[in-house]
Design an enzyme around this catalytic site. Structure first.
Site, PDB file in Angstrom:
ATOM      1  CG  ASP A  31      -2.033   0.987   1.199  1.00  0.00           C
ATOM      2  OD1 ASP A  31      -1.778   2.153   0.831  1.00  0.00           O
ATOM      3  OD2 ASP A  31      -3.157   0.617   1.543  1.00  0.00           O
ATOM      4  CB  ILE A  32       1.242   4.223  -2.236  1.00  0.00           C
ATOM      5  CG1 ILE A  32      -0.220   4.636  -2.425  1.00  0.00           C
ATOM      6  CG2 ILE A  32       1.754   3.429  -3.429  1.00  0.00           C
ATOM      7  CD1 ILE A  32      -0.385   5.718  -3.484  1.00  0.00           C
ATOM      8  CG  ASN A  87     -12.162  -1.103   5.074  1.00  0.00           C
ATOM      9  OD1 ASN A  87     -12.429  -1.580   6.172  1.00  0.00           O
ATOM     10  ND2 ASN A  87     -11.050  -0.425   4.847  1.00  0.00           N
ATOM     11  CD  GLN A  94     -14.774  -1.338  -1.470  1.00  0.00           C
ATOM     12  OE1 GLN A  94     -15.982  -1.414  -1.246  1.00  0.00           O
ATOM     13  NE2 GLN A  94     -14.143  -2.159  -2.286  1.00  0.00           N
ATOM     14  CG  HIS A 100      -8.783  -3.360  -1.465  1.00  0.00           C
ATOM     15  ND1 HIS A 100      -9.829  -2.665  -2.043  1.00  0.00           N
ATOM     16  CD2 HIS A 100      -8.359  -2.605  -0.427  1.00  0.00           C
ATOM     17  CE1 HIS A 100     -10.016  -1.530  -1.379  1.00  0.00           C
ATOM     18  NE2 HIS A 100      -9.154  -1.466  -0.382  1.00  0.00           N
ATOM     19  CG  PHE A 101      -9.016  -9.619   1.684  1.00  0.00           C
ATOM     20  CD1 PHE A 101      -9.556 -10.001   0.469  1.00  0.00           C
ATOM     21  CD2 PHE A 101      -9.668  -9.987   2.847  1.00  0.00           C
ATOM     22  CE1 PHE A 101     -10.737 -10.734   0.412  1.00  0.00           C
ATOM     23  CE2 PHE A 101     -10.852 -10.720   2.810  1.00  0.00           C
ATOM     24  CZ  PHE A 101     -11.385 -11.097   1.593  1.00  0.00           C
ATOM     25  CG  HIS A 102      -6.564  -3.060   3.847  1.00  0.00           C
ATOM     26  ND1 HIS A 102      -5.887  -1.950   3.390  1.00  0.00           N
ATOM     27  CD2 HIS A 102      -7.867  -2.875   3.508  1.00  0.00           C
ATOM     28  CE1 HIS A 102      -6.753  -1.128   2.805  1.00  0.00           C
ATOM     29  NE2 HIS A 102      -7.951  -1.668   2.862  1.00  0.00           N
TER      30      HIS A 102
END
Ligand code: ZN
Length: 141
Positions: A31-32, A87, A94, A100-102
């Site tokens: 993740d940026i 989310n 979201q 997507h999964f974090h």
């Protein structure tokens, strides 16, 4: 896939990403704007869908297999634990409307709670970001 979707563009490589893991169905990348250093996002390369309840079971299974793989790599790399967050819809926090999964690593002996703020723990510089990328990537099995 959706031509206007940021994560679809990342999935097909039109927009570059710092890849932790990739196969023909799933991509995991840094993740940026990390909540914690080493924060990874796991996305499908096969379809564009928004929320978990809209996503076919087989795609969810493929994503979760990689979530587990990334979590295992974080533990093997020496982190104390990790959080999985997913989310749904803007009201659910979201930010990008592509499922997507974090996967968020936590240092050993942390006592402070996870604070869910995008970019809460930015990397000092590109070198530190590369260190976290290599640390996690090198422990993927
Ligand atoms: Zn998409």
């Amino acid at each position: 896939m959706d031509d206007n979707c940021l994560f679809c563009k990342i999935a097909v490589g039109v927009i570059p990403s710092l890849k932790v893991y990739e196969d023909d169905k799933v991509l995991a990348f840094l993740d940026i704007a990390p909540v914690e250093k080493g924060h990874v996002l796991v996305i499908s390369k096969r379809i564009h869908s928004v929320a978990l309840i809209e996503t076919p079971d087989d795609v969810v299974s493929e994503l979760l297999a990689v979530v587990r793989k990334v979590g295992a790599a974080m533990i093997a790399a020496g982190f104390g634990g990790y959080n999985v967050v997913q989310n749904n819809y803007p009201d659910g926090g979201q930010a990008i409307p592509h499922i997507h999964f974090h996967v968020i690593p936590r240092m050993k002996n942390r006592t402070d709670p996870l604070v869910w703020t995008s970019g809460a723990n930015p990397y000092k510089d590109d070198e530190e970001r590369t260190e976290f990328l290599e640390l996690i990537r090198s422990h993927i099995k």
